[in-house]
Design an enzyme around this catalytic site. Structure first.
Site, PDB file in Angstrom:
ATOM      1  N   CYS A  59     -12.668  -3.972   0.271  1.00 36.65           N
ATOM      2  CA  CYS A  59     -11.259  -3.880  -0.131  1.00 36.65           C
ATOM      3  C   CYS A  59     -10.400  -3.831   1.143  1.00 36.65           C
ATOM      4  O   CYS A  59     -10.590  -2.964   1.994  1.00 36.65           O
ATOM      5  CB  CYS A  59     -11.062  -2.629  -0.989  1.00 36.65           C
ATOM      6  SG  CYS A  59      -9.376  -2.408  -1.539  1.00 36.65           S
TER       7      CYS A  59
ATOM      8  N   CYS B  69       3.591   0.688   2.144  1.00 41.65           N
ATOM      9  CA  CYS B  69       4.040  -0.292   1.147  1.00 41.65           C
ATOM     10  C   CYS B  69       5.455   0.040   0.721  1.00 41.65           C
ATOM     11  O   CYS B  69       5.817   1.208   0.606  1.00 41.65           O
ATOM     12  CB  CYS B  69       3.119  -0.277  -0.069  1.00 41.65           C
ATOM     13  SG  CYS B  69       3.515  -1.591  -1.256  1.00 41.65           S
TER      14      CYS B  69
ATOM     15  N   CYS C  48       5.572   1.873  -6.404  1.00 40.51           N
ATOM     16  CA  CYS C  48       5.034   2.150  -7.736  1.00 40.51           C
ATOM     17  C   CYS C  48       4.831   3.664  -7.854  1.00 40.51           C
ATOM     18  O   CYS C  48       4.293   4.298  -6.937  1.00 40.51           O
ATOM     19  CB  CYS C  48       3.723   1.402  -7.944  1.00 40.51           C
ATOM     20  SG  CYS C  48       3.916  -0.374  -7.695  1.00 40.51           S
TER      21      CYS C  48
ATOM     22  N   CYS D  62       1.223   5.425  -7.353  1.00 38.14           N
ATOM     23  CA  CYS D  62       0.363   5.002  -6.234  1.00 38.14           C
ATOM     24  C   CYS D  62       0.591   5.862  -4.992  1.00 38.14           C
ATOM     25  O   CYS D  62       1.728   6.074  -4.568  1.00 38.14           O
ATOM     26  CB  CYS D  62       0.653   3.546  -5.918  1.00 38.14           C
ATOM     27  SG  CYS D  62      -0.193   2.953  -4.440  1.00 38.14           S
TER      28      CYS D  62
ATOM     29  N   LEU E 110      -0.279  -5.601 -13.877  1.00 37.27           N
ATOM     30  CA  LEU E 110       0.645  -5.573 -15.020  1.00 37.27           C
ATOM     31  C   LEU E 110       0.978  -4.113 -15.367  1.00 37.27           C
ATOM     32  O   LEU E 110       2.139  -3.734 -15.390  1.00 37.27           O
ATOM     33  CB  LEU E 110       0.006  -6.317 -16.191  1.00 37.27           C
ATOM     34  CG  LEU E 110       0.863  -6.544 -17.427  1.00 37.27           C
ATOM     35  CD1 LEU E 110       2.132  -7.305 -17.092  1.00 37.27           C
ATOM     36  CD2 LEU E 110       0.059  -7.293 -18.491  1.00 37.27           C
ATOM     37  N   ASN E 111      -0.045  -3.345 -15.656  1.00 34.95           N
ATOM     38  CA  ASN E 111       0.083  -1.884 -15.759  1.00 34.95           C
ATOM     39  C   ASN E 111       0.900  -1.333 -16.913  1.00 34.95           C
ATOM     40  O   ASN E 111       0.948  -0.120 -17.116  1.00 34.95           O
ATOM     41  CB  ASN E 111       0.614  -1.276 -14.448  1.00 34.95           C
ATOM     42  CG  ASN E 111      -0.367  -1.466 -13.304  1.00 34.95           C
ATOM     43  OD1 ASN E 111      -1.543  -1.711 -13.546  1.00 34.95           O
ATOM     44  ND2 ASN E 111       0.091  -1.357 -12.083  1.00 34.95           N
TER      45      ASN E 111
ATOM     46  N   CYS F  16      -8.970   3.080  -6.100  1.00 27.11           N
ATOM     47  CA  CYS F  16      -7.708   2.342  -6.226  1.00 27.11           C
ATOM     48  C   CYS F  16      -6.516   3.282  -6.133  1.00 27.11           C
ATOM     49  O   CYS F  16      -6.470   4.302  -6.810  1.00 27.11           O
ATOM     50  CB  CYS F  16      -7.604   1.673  -7.590  1.00 27.11           C
ATOM     51  SG  CYS F  16      -8.739   0.348  -7.807  1.00 27.11           S
TER      52      CYS F  16
HETATM   53  N1  SAH Z   1      -0.159  -3.920  -3.818  1.00 27.59           N
HETATM   54  C1  SAH Z   1      -1.063  -4.678  -4.598  1.00 27.59           C
HETATM   55  C2  SAH Z   1      -2.499  -4.442  -4.231  1.00 27.59           C
HETATM   56  C3  SAH Z   1      -2.917  -3.040  -3.898  1.00 27.59           C
HETATM   57  S1  SAH Z   1      -2.939  -1.891  -5.205  1.00 27.59           S
HETATM   58  C4  SAH Z   1      -0.838  -4.390  -6.061  1.00 27.59           C
HETATM   59  O1  SAH Z   1      -0.160  -3.439  -6.393  1.00 27.59           O
HETATM   60  O2  SAH Z   1      -1.346  -5.150  -6.872  1.00 27.59           O
HETATM   61  C5  SAH Z   1      -4.427  -2.340  -6.090  1.00 27.59           C
HETATM   62  C6  SAH Z   1      -4.453  -1.873  -7.540  1.00 27.59           C
HETATM   63  O3  SAH Z   1      -4.526  -0.452  -7.616  1.00 27.59           O
HETATM   64  C7  SAH Z   1      -3.192  -2.273  -8.310  1.00 27.59           C
HETATM   65  O4  SAH Z   1      -3.551  -2.910  -9.518  1.00 27.59           O
HETATM   66  C8  SAH Z   1      -2.533  -0.943  -8.602  1.00 27.59           C
HETATM   67  O5  SAH Z   1      -1.808  -1.006  -9.816  1.00 27.59           O
HETATM   68  C9  SAH Z   1      -3.697  -0.001  -8.665  1.00 27.59           C
HETATM   69  N2  SAH Z   1      -3.383   1.409  -8.416  1.00 27.59           N
HETATM   70  C10 SAH Z   1      -2.428   1.908  -7.616  1.00 27.59           C
HETATM   71  N3  SAH Z   1      -2.460   3.269  -7.629  1.00 27.59           N
HETATM   72  C11 SAH Z   1      -3.461   3.622  -8.453  1.00 27.59           C
HETATM   73  C12 SAH Z   1      -4.016   4.885  -8.849  1.00 27.59           C
HETATM   74  N4  SAH Z   1      -3.545   6.035  -8.391  1.00 27.59           N
HETATM   75  N5  SAH Z   1      -5.065   4.863  -9.702  1.00 27.59           N
HETATM   76  C13 SAH Z   1      -5.594   3.704 -10.137  1.00 27.59           C
HETATM   77  N6  SAH Z   1      -5.125   2.491  -9.783  1.00 27.59           N
HETATM   78  C14 SAH Z   1      -4.067   2.440  -8.954  1.00 27.59           C
HETATM   79 FE1  SF4 Z   2       2.309  -1.026  -3.145  1.00 25.53          FE
HETATM   80 FE2  SF4 Z   2       0.755   0.756  -4.382  1.00 25.53          FE
HETATM   81 FE3  SF4 Z   2       2.532  -0.664  -5.797  1.00 25.53          FE
HETATM   82 FE4  SF4 Z   2       0.368  -1.902  -4.811  1.00 25.53          FE
HETATM   83  S1  SF4 Z   2       0.393  -0.263  -6.352  1.00 25.53           S
HETATM   84  S2  SF4 Z   2       2.493  -2.601  -4.727  1.00 25.53           S
HETATM   85  S3  SF4 Z   2       0.102  -0.747  -2.878  1.00 25.53           S
HETATM   86  S4  SF4 Z   2       3.018   0.845  -4.183  1.00 25.53           S
END
Ligand code: SAH
Ligand code: SF4
Length: 392
Positions: free
Chosen positions: A149, A156, A160, A163, A263-264, A383
């Site tokens: 990974c 970033c 989100c 995250c 998507l989430n 993740c």
């Molecule tokens: N920035 C990119 C890639 C890195 S994050 C993105 O957001 O797609 C990789 C994945 O981890 C994303 O799908 C994100 O939604 C997920 N993710 C972020 N924080 C998380 C958490 N605390 N628990 C589980 N998944 C998480």
């Molecule tokens: Fe950035 Fe985390 Fe959102 Fe991915 S999930 S775009 S790393 S803030």
């Protein structure tokens, strides 16, 4: 750090990294020194295939030329593994140090089930054909299977709400060399033999790859053209940067990784709350951009979906998500990720029972769904837990 500053005469000057330069750039460089252009190939091979870390190790070049390169102020300059955190499940999280002392994180997951992010059937059959003869002659060492990974930015900016990386804010983009260098450093550590071992790359570490598009794709090009990795074993994940998705759609298939979209949430209301970026590019805009990507036969787009207890993991969310995915008409699958907790973030992890029910519900409604097994939670490698820390 040792190569960070080199003394030339009286002055110290900041060393210039060779790592990250492609063949054309290397050729231009050596030609400028009056050296034959084909030396560029030897430099590329030493860095990207032999995975050397210092110029003195490039024994295919004469001592005089190596000294010349150093005198010109160049170093290899690949990111260095500064610290290793090992999980009980075999996962390793690395703190990678860049030339300016900043650190990012990279994760090695042996036998990872993240393989479902790459199109296994597709990648395997082609690779197997190409390498089966070679394999018989290679050492009897067991084939390694793993997923790496990779990070694309320091911090970033996307913010989100669930995250941990978001908490860092945005510090800077990584260069192509810093992105590809994370991979090469890990391949070197595990003595991975490209062609024999099955290593998948997921660009899902710290940062938003599509907000650093040019460097991200330049790294992919180096990994494919110089290190010999297949783009069909790579998956890049985006939070939904439409300008990036549009550029990605235009990439040639021999260089383009698979795509995952975070998507989430099943609708704009919830997505807008947990992912502020959705206010700029809402779901319909995202879907329209995805529909314009020319897919390979059997290729599927991955929708990542983080299950937040009580927020996105309810029975009605599964129904709404299934309707949404079916309505897109895309060749797609859903990767469910149970939310991983982090300090200072007040969401709840979903109940294991609701995770299983959510998955079953999608499958019953005709949507392919997989559960991403959390890896290295005990070392903050799972993740969304990458935060460049020594916690855990
Ligand atoms: N920035 C990119 C890639 C890195 S994050 C993105 O957001 O797609 C990789 C994945 O981890 C994303 O799908 C994100 O939604 C997920 N993710 C972020 N924080 C998380 C958490 N605390 N628990 C589980 N998944 C998480
Ligand atoms: Fe950035 Fe985390 Fe959102 Fe991915 S999930 S775009 S790393 S803030």
């Amino acid at each position: 750090m040792t190569e960070k500053l080199i003394a030339i005469g009286e002055e110290a000057q900041v060393a210039k990294p060779l790592f990250g330069l492609d063949r054309a750039a290397l050729r231009a460089l050596v030609s400028g020194w009056g050296v034959s252009g084909w030396r560029a190939g030897q430099l590329a091979q030493a860095m990207y295939q032999q995975r050397i870390e210092g110029i003195s190790e490039i024994t295919t070049l004469s001592l005089a030329l190596r000294q010349k390169i150093e005198a010109e102020g160049y170093v290899v300059g690949r990111p260095r593994i500064q610290q290793v955190f090992s999980s009980t499940d075999g996962t390793e999280r690395y703190l990678m140090e860049c030339a300016d002392g900043r650190t990012v994180e990279t994760v090695w997951m042996p036998e990872g089930d993240e393989a479902s992010d790459a199109d296994e059937e597709d990648a395997d059959s082609a690779d197997d054909l190409a390498t089966s003869n070679q394999n018989q002659e290679k050492s009897s060492q067991k084939t390694q299977r793993a997923t790496i990974c990779v990070s694309s930015q320091v911090g970033c900016a996307v913010d989100c709400q669930f995250c941990l990386t978001a908490r860092l804010g945005f510090e800077r983009n990584l260069t192509a060399g810093e992105i590809a260098g994370q991979v090469l450093a890990v391949l070197a550590r595990h003595r991975v033999e490209v062609g024999r071992d099955r290593v998948n790359l997921v660009f899902m570490g710290m940062g938003e790859p599509f907000l650093n598009y040019a460097n991200f794709m330049a790294a992919v090009r180096l990994l494919v053209e110089e290190a010999g990795l297949s783009p069909r074993r790579m998956t890049v994940s985006t939070s939904g940067i439409v300008t990036g998705i549009e550029q990605f759609a235009a990439e040639p298939l021999e260089l383009r990784p698979h795509l995952a979209l975070s998507l989430n949430a099943p609708n704009d209301r919830v997505r807008g709350e947990i992912m502020p970026i959705n206010r700029k590019w809402p779901i319909e805009t995202l879907i329209a951009a995805l529909q314009r990507i020319p897919l390979r036969p059997k290729e599927r787009i991955t929708f990542e979906y983080v299950l937040l207890g009580g927020v996105t993991d309810r029975a009605e969310d599964a129904r709404e998500l299934a309707r949404l995915v079916r309505r897109t008409g895309l060749s797609a699958k859903v990767n469910l990720i149970a939310w991983n907790a982090g300090p200072g973030i007040s969401f709840a992890s979903p109940e294991p029972r609701s995770v299983e029910k959510f998955k079953q519900s999608l499958v019953q409604q005709g949507v392919s769904a997989y559960l991403r097994r959390p890896r290295g939670r005990d070392i903050y490698a799972a993740c969304g837990q990458l935060k460049r820390t020594v916690e855990g």
